[in-house]
Design a protein around this motif. Structure first.
Motif, PDB file in Angstrom:
ATOM      1  N   GLY A  65       0.782  -1.237   0.000  1.00  0.00           N
ATOM      2  CA  GLY A  65       0.000   0.000   0.000  1.00  0.00           C
ATOM      3  C   GLY A  65       0.810   1.280   0.000  1.00  0.00           C
ATOM      4  O   GLY A  65       0.542   2.186  -0.776  1.00  0.00           O
ATOM      5  N   GLU A  66       1.809   1.348   0.860  1.00  0.00           N
ATOM      6  CA  GLU A  66       2.535   2.597   0.986  1.00  0.00           C
ATOM      7  C   GLU A  66       3.514   2.809  -0.162  1.00  0.00           C
ATOM      8  O   GLU A  66       3.982   3.910  -0.383  1.00  0.00           O
ATOM      9  CB  GLU A  66       3.305   2.631   2.313  1.00  0.00           C
TER      10      GLU A  66
ATOM     11  N   GLY B  72     -15.328  18.357  -0.812  1.00  0.00           N
ATOM     12  CA  GLY B  72     -15.295  19.395   0.200  1.00  0.00           C
ATOM     13  C   GLY B  72     -15.473  18.853   1.598  1.00  0.00           C
ATOM     14  O   GLY B  72     -15.216  19.547   2.574  1.00  0.00           O
ATOM     15  N   LEU B  73     -15.928  17.645   1.686  1.00  0.00           N
ATOM     16  CA  LEU B  73     -16.137  17.069   3.013  1.00  0.00           C
ATOM     17  C   LEU B  73     -14.842  16.541   3.604  1.00  0.00           C
ATOM     18  O   LEU B  73     -14.823  16.034   4.720  1.00  0.00           O
ATOM     19  CB  LEU B  73     -17.171  15.938   2.945  1.00  0.00           C
ATOM     20  N   GLY B  74     -13.769  16.617   2.845  1.00  0.00           N
ATOM     21  CA  GLY B  74     -12.483  16.220   3.389  1.00  0.00           C
ATOM     22  C   GLY B  74     -12.266  14.727   3.320  1.00  0.00           C
ATOM     23  O   GLY B  74     -12.872  14.047   2.483  1.00  0.00           O
ATOM     24  N   PRO B  75     -11.412  14.199   4.155  1.00  0.00           N
ATOM     25  CA  PRO B  75     -11.055  12.781   4.090  1.00  0.00           C
ATOM     26  C   PRO B  75     -12.275  11.874   4.119  1.00  0.00           C
ATOM     27  O   PRO B  75     -12.250  10.783   3.561  1.00  0.00           O
ATOM     28  CB  PRO B  75     -10.192  12.587   5.336  1.00  0.00           C
TER      29      PRO B  75
ATOM     30  N   SER C 282      -6.317  10.102   2.567  1.00  0.00           N
ATOM     31  CA  SER C 282      -6.892  10.151   3.917  1.00  0.00           C
ATOM     32  C   SER C 282      -6.078   9.311   4.884  1.00  0.00           C
ATOM     33  O   SER C 282      -6.639   8.526   5.653  1.00  0.00           O
ATOM     34  CB  SER C 282      -8.350   9.679   3.889  1.00  0.00           C
ATOM     35  N   ARG C 283      -4.778   9.492   4.829  1.00  0.00           N
ATOM     36  CA  ARG C 283      -3.959   8.725   5.751  1.00  0.00           C
ATOM     37  C   ARG C 283      -4.282   9.101   7.187  1.00  0.00           C
ATOM     38  O   ARG C 283      -4.382  10.280   7.517  1.00  0.00           O
ATOM     39  CB  ARG C 283      -2.478   8.982   5.477  1.00  0.00           C
TER      40      ARG C 283
ATOM     41  N   LEU D 178      -7.382   4.209  -1.980  1.00  0.00           N
ATOM     42  CA  LEU D 178      -6.961   5.594  -2.015  1.00  0.00           C
ATOM     43  C   LEU D 178      -6.438   6.084  -0.676  1.00  0.00           C
ATOM     44  O   LEU D 178      -5.810   7.151  -0.602  1.00  0.00           O
ATOM     45  CB  LEU D 178      -8.139   6.484  -2.431  1.00  0.00           C
ATOM     46  N   GLU D 179      -6.690   5.331   0.354  1.00  0.00           N
ATOM     47  CA  GLU D 179      -6.387   5.809   1.701  1.00  0.00           C
ATOM     48  C   GLU D 179      -4.965   6.370   1.859  1.00  0.00           C
ATOM     49  O   GLU D 179      -4.790   7.443   2.438  1.00  0.00           O
ATOM     50  CB  GLU D 179      -6.661   4.682   2.706  1.00  0.00           C
TER      51      GLU D 179
END
Lengths: 99, 510, 503, 641
Positions: D67-68, D336-339, D505-506, D500-501
């Motif tokens: 993943g990373e 716009g709601l962010g992570p 959105s880490r 996508l994390e």
């Protein structure tokens, strides 16, 4: 007599001559006024020579007379030829060249 | 009182003597040589004497001496100006001698005494007489000019002034065509010239009254020792200045210039415009730098003011002129202003700059008027500006050369005018007259307009149907133009040698 | 060292002499000779690169000879990175202009050979003006350059050419004379401070000039350059001159010659009068922004193609001045790069517009329309040139425009933001022009216009190639520019602002 | 390099080919001219397909890494380097960009194939394919660039492609104007992007994603002025590109382009670039809540705005365009709601890419069969004549209105849920707005469906509807399959979210939902049902007039005119602008040029007047001399006083 008075006379003559140049119409008269100015200068020279106590001024007066005589020769030649062409010696008539 | 025999260093006044002697010889030629040969004699005598005099000037190089009992000073500026005058005179005489341009054979009237339009005139013209008196007259005038910048006292200056002026009065009236204008020019020039020389003389008298002497070095000493009445001195200086500024046509003593330049025969105008200015500025420089240098704080503001008015009004008047000669006349007024900025610097740079400017201006002027003589229609020279339109189409070479002279007048780089302007402006700035420099620069900008207007007319306008023809320049005019153009270019591109010469020459002796 | 710069200047000068001496009527020969000579000059300028050290910011390829020793004037030439690029710009554009103007001189007031001789003279002077390192010599070229342009506009232009030529000349002369006054002052000051007068640019930067005087002298130089550049409100000569000039002349005028203005600001006005420059910076920034917006707005409103292009140039010159007076390395490098890019981009616009106009015999935008269907190649090249004018990313002008904006932003954010509005306006003026001339139905009178000829393609292809290649690889140019910019910033005494959020 | 993306070196050399292949195609077709007419379209399609294959290869490689470490980058060359401003031409492929790469090349290739038939009779088909290839290349550059400036190149590149394709038939002045309008509106957005880049450089000294992310992370305070400003400017950029309020007006006009273009550029890919930009800039927005709020507001306004316009359009493409606008509003809202919303924004983007592209191709197919008629009032009953089109379009329809289990259900539902979860009054407002939007969407899409495929035939005379050719149908079928299955694929098991994390959105911990997911789904389905019902009542129960009725409510009239956005732009920007340019032109002539000429005239006038002094009379001249002498004397004496 105070020599300064001669100077006043000379200044007066010079002024009269200058004003004459401005006011007279006839070119011969204008020319004579110029001669008057030259002679005013002569008078001044001679007077100053007297005041300064040297002869330079008097000698210069002779030079001036000679030069004035030359001027007369040239001047009259020009004035006469103009007079012959235009039948007039008035300086106000010669102004084709202007602006 | 003791009198002593004056010592005259004939060798040192040789150039003047040669020219005046040749003039006298010319008079004799008029009297004794048959009419058909006179022209050749006169031309040879004139050109020969001028060349000879030039050689004499060159041989005097490096002389620095007060000669003829203090009346004549032979030093660097004198010799440089005399050399310049002689070279300019060659150009002038060549133009005067030109016979290939006018259908009548010469630019001068056959009989000055005949009435314009009279039977006598027609007879004189028909007889093919070409008068040659103009040559000795030219030489007399030139003699006066040579003496003018060398004069070591006010009386010599006065005499020189008259010697140079009187023949010019006459020469102005000798035009072959448009004789009424020519005579009018002569009359105006004469009356005003005489008037102004009266001022000069009266001023000299006042200065004499102050200093007790008319010699410049004597005046200088008197001023530095502060003898006598300042009031008299200051008035005298002002009046003498009037006479001299009249000769360089500075405003407000300029009024004769356009009328005389326009009315006089063009070769005479060329000679007069170039040489009189050089000679008169020579006298001004000597008077103010030698005689009156101790008085500079008094006369600098006055001359600066004259310079500003002269530059500004000169260009403004020239802006809307429609006659080529008249426009050049006004331009010569403006140039007097530019040279004055060099004069008022009162330092060595100012002297050098003024000398260079005079040389540059003189040659350009000879060339410009020479070209005016080439553009002709059936009635003579076509001097109205509109007649010049499209000239480059017919004669690109003539138009280009004229453009060169105009660009030099305008002070465009790579012409002599630019270096000259730079020299006088730099001198003025270094003496602290930045206002003069600004005015000078702005006037140059305005001046550019009317010079360029002529170039536009010649190059970009349509030629007129019945426009004038450009005569193929005959040999003498060609020579004069070539001389003028090459000096204009050389002084613009490689002025170093001349500047170096001026640098070594620019030191007054007293 | 081989005198590269002198040689480079002499080649076209001699060439113009050769052309002038050709017999009358041999027009084709004159053209061929002109092209050959300009190509030789181009070759020499490329060979010259071999001797240029690109990592040095100082003057190179220096030559110096006494010229007018009494005034300390020297024939001194040399180039730094900026001057080098501008000289290359001139030598590259000259053959292109000659090729593109092959048939443009036929209807002139003077012979065809005169046109090409003048172009070559102009090329020589352009090399001189960028190469001069003596202020006097620079001034001489600065003014002398006017003469060939004046004749090019006045003799070979369209209607109103003599009015335009005179206007151009008087404007330039006026500015030049102001500069002359300042040059004279510099000379006198150098004489006072060094004992002997000098015009050497490097020496002159070491003068100590009082603040008040410095401001006046700066203005003298700056106004001359602002007229040349041209900056609002000294711009009105440009649309007239360009509208009247032939396209080839317009290219050299706007593409190269006007760069003397911005080059002069960078090379002379800033290093000579750093304090005054800083004092006037706010005012100049404002003028630049006005130029950017004003030029663009006026371009939008134009009905004549050439005038439109002229106004876009005014807008672009605003960007260049903005970059210079932002005094950041991005601004300065960007401005320099902008000068080069704008040269090519305007060249393309003017040349193609010129071909369009000569085909249609009209320069009114409304007379065109639908060209994309009639003359696709011409339309395409014009479109690319237009895209370059609106600084599309991927084309060369984008890099420079963005550098200017970024460089300005770090010091004057609001100025950069307002100037950025210019990119929206740029889209408008380019696209309106494109829509009216290339799109839409084929306008009457355009049905049979011929597409670009082989010669025209050869002329325009290198320009477009440069525009595209420099869009992606501006590095070679920036490598040459950067050291000079670093040097300039040292002389002026400014450093880049540090990132505000970087601690 | 403290990068968010662990870079696998050495495995990246393929990246550049993603862009190079289509770019090459464009170059060959444009430079080759008429010589390539015969085979140009095949080459273009092949190269686009090749790019897709490269994308697949990269995906497989990526899947092979943990993943990373999935992000790869490739340095190409130094682009710009001045002082601290160092821009490399570099590519970055991570979990986010691979989604786009596959969408772009996949949908792109399908549309290439479709266009072979669709554009068959167009003389300029080669040019069309060149533009398409160019678009693919630019779009890939946009999503692969590793810095804002590289992105900017692609950003304007797609704008150019869009301009060229909208104006493909620019011989029609209206189309040419539409193209220009699109470009200019985009430029307004680009203005924002430029400023954002400048802020980034001035603040962080870098414009690469890594650099800005690192710099933003170090900033001490949340909501710093620089970040808020940068966020707002990025939003402006996104609004321009993605047709969001207030820069949305160009999208409807952009339908002037050939329909495949509308499908690819103005539905599936380019217009979603704004969503990409905001998602990519998560590091900015996450630290600038004010900017985020702005994003949400813009998203909400646009999703309702678009939906409302969609209800009144009779032109099938314009109706779909309005719907696109609205759907992108959803995505922007989610971003716009962010992570909490990034993943859903991307998911909706992908599903939308399928169903909207499919529907546009369907619309194109309908137009193809109906002599290029676009007015739905002249359609009707087409389901019998165009069965394949009907089915594929229908599947897209079901997807967009959010009927489970079609793809739109998953993505839209998640967004509505996330909106409610924003909490407080804000959550309630945006959640309700999203619900309302869903209902209106259902209404107008049902309207489209009914007017086109059901009811009576209202065709113009001489129309003979027929099904399109195979090359057109196949892409439609493939896209329809995507419309059906993509949602489930991406959503089930939160596969996309997890994927996508690492990028967006880490470390984000999902808060407990405020409304139960089931309730939200129920509400959503209810809203959809309501919308469908109203449409059914209005368009099946009542006859559809062939001409649009004029006696309609103010509401309808406003919607028909795009809620007066054009009128607003015209009266606020265009008219005053034209007035300004005209008056400036006047001012330039009269004042600036006039001043210059006036100075000339002044001197000329002075000259004429001053010349009168030169009267020609000797006595005047003597007066000058005497006066001058007096002045000189006075001047000399004055100097002493």
């Amino acid at each position: 007599m105070n020599p300064a008075n001669y100077l006043f006379v000379s200044a007066l003559l010079f002024t009269i001559g200058a004003l004459g140049v401005l006011t007279r119409r006839n070119s011969i008269v204008i020319f004579m006024c110029v001669e008057l100015m030259l002679n005013a200068a002569n008078l001044a020279f001679v007077t100053f020579a007297r005041i300064q106590g040297n002869l330079d001024g008097q000698v210069i007066a002779f030079f001036t007379m000679v030069v004035a005589a030359c001027e007369v020769v040239v001047g009259l030649a020009i004035i006469v030829s103009i007079y012959r062409s235009r039948r007039s010696a008035s300086v106000d008539d010669v102004n084709l060249l202007k602006f | 009182m003791n009198f002593h025999v004056p010592v005259i260093q004939y060798a040192e006044v040789l150039p003047i003597l040669i020219v005046l002697g040749a003039a006298v010889l010319g008079v004799l030629v008029e009297a004794f040589i048959p009419r058909s040969l006179r022209y050749v004699f006169q031309v040879v005598i004139s050109l020969g004497s001028i060349l000879l005099a030039f050689v004499a000037v060159v041989r005097l190089h490096g002389t620095s001496h007060v000669a003829v009992e203090g009346s004549v000073v032979v030093d660097g500026p004198t010799l440089f100006l005399q050399g310049t005058l002689l070279l300019l005179a060659i150009g002038g005489v060549l133009l005067i001698a030109e016979r290939g341009l006018d259908t009548g054979g010469s630019a001068f009237t056959a009989h000055a005494a005949t009435l314009p339009g009279s039977e006598a005139e027609r007879t004189a013209l028909a007889s093919g007489i070409i008068q040659t008196e103009v040559f000795p007259l030219t030489l007399f005038a030139l003699g006066g000019m040579l003496l003018f910048p060398a004069a070591g006292d006010l009386v010599t200056m006065f005499v020189a002034l008259e010697v140079l002026s009187l023949p010019l009065y006459l020469m102005s009236g000798l035009a072959r065509r448009r004789r009424l204008l020519s005579q009018e020019a002569a009359l105006k020039y004469f009356l005003l010239g005489a008037f102004s020389s009266a001022f000069f003389l009266y001023g000299s008298a006042l200065i004499y009254g102050y200093a007790g002497t008319v010699s410049l070095s004597g005046i200088r000493e008197a001023i530095s020792s502060n003898a006598g009445n300042d009031l008299v001195l200051l008035m005298g200086v002002a009046l003498v200045t009037v006479g001299l500024l009249f000769k360089v046509s500075a405003v407000p003593f300029h009024a004769w210039t356009p009328d005389v330049y326009q009315g006089a025969p063009t070769p005479v105008t060329a000679f007069m415009a170039a040489c009189t200015k050089v000679a008169a500025f020579g006298a001004i420089l000597r008077l103010f730098y030698v005689g009156l240098s101790g008085l500079r704080w008094d006369w600098r503001p006055m001359l600066s003011g004259v310079a500003i008015v002269t530059m500004v009004l000169g260009v403004i008047w020239a802006l809307t002129q429609t006659d080529m000669k008249r426009m050049l006349a006004y331009s010569s007024i403006a140039h007097a202003g530019f040279i004055l900025t060099g004069v008022v610097a009162v330092n060595k740079a100012g002297l050098e700059g003024s000398l260079f400017y005079l040389a540059a201006y003189g040659f350009t002027t000879i060339g410009a008027f020479a070209i005016v003589t080439l553009v002709r229609d059936s009635t003579g020279e076509a001097t109205h500006l509109s007649q010049w339109s499209g000239l480059a189409r017919r004669s690109p070479l003539v138009a280009s050369t004229f453009a060169l002279f105009l660009l030099a007048y305008a002070g465009i780089p790579l012409t002599s005018g630019f270096v000259a302007k730079f020299a006088v402006f730099a001198a003025a700035y270094s003496s602290g007259s930045s206002a003069l420099v600004i005015v000078g620069v702005l006037s140059s900008a305005i001046a550019a307009f009317f010079y360029i207007r002529v170039i536009v007319l010649m190059f970009f306008a349509e030629p007129k149907e019945d426009g004038p023809t450009v005569v193929v320049p005959p040999i003498m005019t060609t020579a004069a133009i070539t001389l003028a153009a090459s000096v204009t270019l050389v002084l613009g591109v490689m002025p170093s040698s001349v500047l170096d010469l001026i640098k070594s020459a620019a030191r007054f002796t007293f | 060292m081989f005198p590269w710069l002198t040689t480079l200047g002499l080649i076209p000068l001699i060439g113009s002499g050769v052309i002038a001496l050709l017999p009358k009527g041999r027009d084709l020969l004159a053209k061929q000779v002109a092209l050959a000579i300009s190509l030789v000059a181009l070759l020499v300028s490329l060979l010259m690169l071999a001797d240029f050290q690109k990592n040095s910011g100082g003057l190179q390829l220096v030559e110096s000879h006494n010229w007018i020793a009494s005034f300390g004037i020297k024939y001194a030439v040399g180039v730094d990175g900026i001057a080098l690029l501008l000289i290359l710009l001139a030598t590259i554009l000259a053959p292109i202009v000659i090729l593109a103007s092959w048939n443009e001189a036929e209807n002139g007031r003077f012979s065809v050979k005169a046109f090409f001789a003048l172009i070559l003279i102009l090329e020589a002077f352009m090399v001189g003006v960028f190469a001069a390192t003596d202020v006097f010599l620079f001034y001489v070229f600065f003014e002398a350059m006017l003469i060939p342009v004046y004749f090019l506009i006045g003799s070979f232009g369209g209607t109103q050419r003599s009015y335009a030529a005179v206007k151009f000349l008087l404007y330039s002369l006026f500015g030049g004379l102001l500069m002359l006054a300042a040059v004279i002052a510099l000379y006198v000051i150098s004489k006072d401070q060094f004992g002997a007068g000098t015009f050497d640019i490097t020496a002159l930067t070491k003068l100590h000039i009082g603040v008040q005087l410095q401001r006046w002298l700066f203005l003298g130089f700056f106004i001359a350059f602002a007229i040349k550049a041209p900056l609002w409100p000294f711009h009105t000569w440009l649309p007239d001159a360009v509208a009247a000039a032939t396209p080839g002349t317009a290219v050299l005028l706007v593409g190269v010659l006007d760069k003397v203005g911005t080059f002069g600001m960078l090379r002379y006005a800033l290093p000579l009068f750093p304090d005054a420059a800083k004092f006037f910076t706010p005012a100049i920034i404002v003028l630049s922004i006005i130029s950017v917006i004003y030029g663009a707005l006026l371009a939008i409103g134009q009905t004549d193609i050439k005038r439109l292009i002229a106004f876009t140039s005014i807008s672009h010159f605003g960007f260049i001045t903005l970059g210079i007076f932002a005094m950041t390395s991005q601004g300065l490098s960007g401005a320099t790069l902008y000068m080069v890019n704008h040269g090519f981009s305007t060249a393309a616009l003017f040349l193609i517009a010129g071909w369009m106009i000569s085909r249609r015999k009209s320069s009114l935008i409304s007379d065109f329309g639908g060209l994309q269907r009639v003359t696709p190649v011409m339309a395409w090249t014009f479109f690319i040139a237009g895209m370059s004018a609106l600084a599309l990313p991927g084309l060369s002008s984008f890099v420079s425009e963005f550098l200017v904006l970024v460089g300005t932003f770090t010091r004057y954010p609001w100025a950069a933001i307002i100037a950025t509005v210019g990119i929206i306006l740029a889209a408008l003026y380019v696209l309106i022009l494109v829509q009216r001339s290339l799109h839409g139905p084929i306008a009457p009178g355009n049905e049979n216009l011929p597409d670009l000829s082989r010669r025209e393609k050869y002329a325009i292809a290198p320009v477009l190639a440069v525009i595209i290649v420099l869009g992606f690889f501006p590095k070679p140019l920036l490598d040459v520019i950067n050291p000079t910019v670093v040097q300039t910033m040292q002389v002026v005494g400014v450093t880049d602002p540090a990132p505000t959020g970087g601690k | 390099m403290d990068s968010a993306h662990a870079l696998a070196a050495g495995s990246s050399s393929l990246l550049v080919w993603l862009i190079a292949l289509p770019a090459l195609g464009a170059a060959i077709l444009l430079l080759g001219g008429r010589r390539t007419d015969k085979w140009g379209h095949v080459l273009a399609t092949g190269l686009s397909g090749g790019s897709f294959v490269v994308g697949i290869v990269e995906l497989i490689r990526m899947l092979g890494r943990s993943g990373e470490n999935r992000g790869v980058s490739q340095h190409l060359f130094t682009w710009i380097s001045v002082g601290h401003f160092n821009i490399e031409a570099g590519l970055l492929l991570d979990q986010l960009s691979i989604c786009f790469v596959l969408l772009i090349t996949g949908v792109g290739t399908l549309i290439h194939i479709y266009s072979i038939t669709y554009m068959e009779h167009d003389l300029d088909r080669r040019r069309f394919f060149a533009y398409l290839n160019f678009f693919i290349a630019a779009m890939l550059l946009l999503v692969l660039g590793n810095s804002y400036l590289n992105l900017y190149v692609g950003w304007e590149g797609v704008g150019l492609a869009s301009y060229l394709l909208i104006g493909f038939w620019n011989q029609k002045p209206v189309y040419a104007t539409a193209a220009k309008k699109a470009f200019v509106a985009n430029r307004v957005g680009d203005f924002g992007l430029s400023i954002a880049i400048m802020i980034a450089f001035a603040t962080f000294g870098s414009v690469s994603f890594d650099g800005v992310a690192a710099g933003a992370g170090k900033l001490a305070n949340l909501n710093s002025g620089a970040l808020t400003a940068m966020g707002a400017m990025l939003l402006l950029a996104a609004a321009g590109k993605s047709a969001q309020f207030p820069l949305q007006s160009w999208l409807g006009d952009a339908m002037a382009g050939p329909t495949p273009v509308s499908a690819l550029i103005h539905a599936a890919t380019m217009v979603t670039a704004g969503v990409y930009l905001i998602t990519r800039s998560n590091f900015v927005f996450d630290r600038a809540p004010t900017a985020q709020l702005l994003v949400v507001i813009v998203g909400v306004i646009t999703l309702l705005f678009g939906a409302v316009i969609g209800t009144a359009k009779d032109d099938i493409k314009k109706a779909l365009a309005a719907s696109t606008m609205s759907q992108i509003g959803y995505m922007i809202l989610a971003a716009g709601l962010g992570p909490a919303g990034y993943a859903f924004a991307i998911m909706h983007l992908l599903t939308h890419g399928f169903f909207k592209a499919g529907m546009f191709l369907g619309a194109g197919s309908v137009m193809h069969g109906m002599n290029d008629e676009v007015d739905m009032r002249r359609y009707g009953a087409l389901r019998k004549f165009m069965p394949a089109t009907f089915v594929t379009f229908g599947l897209g329809y079901l997807a967009i209105i959010g009927v489970p289990p079609f793809s739109g259900f998953y993505s839209k539902d998640k967004i509505i849920e996330a909106a409610f979860n924003a909490g407080g009054a804000r959550g309630l407002i945006i959640g309700s707005a999203a619900l309302l939007g869903a209902a209106i969407t259902a209404f107008y899409m049902t309207r489209v469906m009914i007017m086109t495929f059901f009811g009576k035939a209202r065709w113009a005379e001489g129309t003979h509807p027929h099904e399109s050719g195979k090359l057109m149908v196949v892409p439609m079928v493939i896209l329809a399959i995507g419309s059906v299955g993509a949602g489930a694929l991406l959503s089930i098991g939160s596969s996309l979210k997890n994927w996508l994390e690492p990028v967006v959105s880490r470390g984000f911990v999902e808060p407990t939902p405020r409304l139960s997911p089931l309730l939200v789904s129920t509400l959503a389905i209810g809203a959809v049902a309501l919308g469908v019902l109203i449409a059914y009542l209005k368009y099946v129960r009542q006859p559809i007039p062939e001409l649009a009725p004029t006696d309609v409510s103010i509401f309808t009239r406003a919607a028909r005119r795009d809620l007066y956005q054009d009128a607003f732009n015209e009266s606020v920007f265009m008219r005053p602008g034209q007035y300004l340019t005209r008056s400036l032109g006047f001012l330039d002539r009269v004042f600036i040029d006039g001043a210059v000429n006036g100075i000339g005239a002044l001197f000329g006038g002075t000259s004429v007047r001053a010349r009168r002094l030169q009267t020609g009379y000797v006595r005047t001249y003597s007066l000058f001399i005497l006066g001058g002498a007096a002045i000189l004397v006075a001047a000399m004496l004055a100097a002493r006083l």
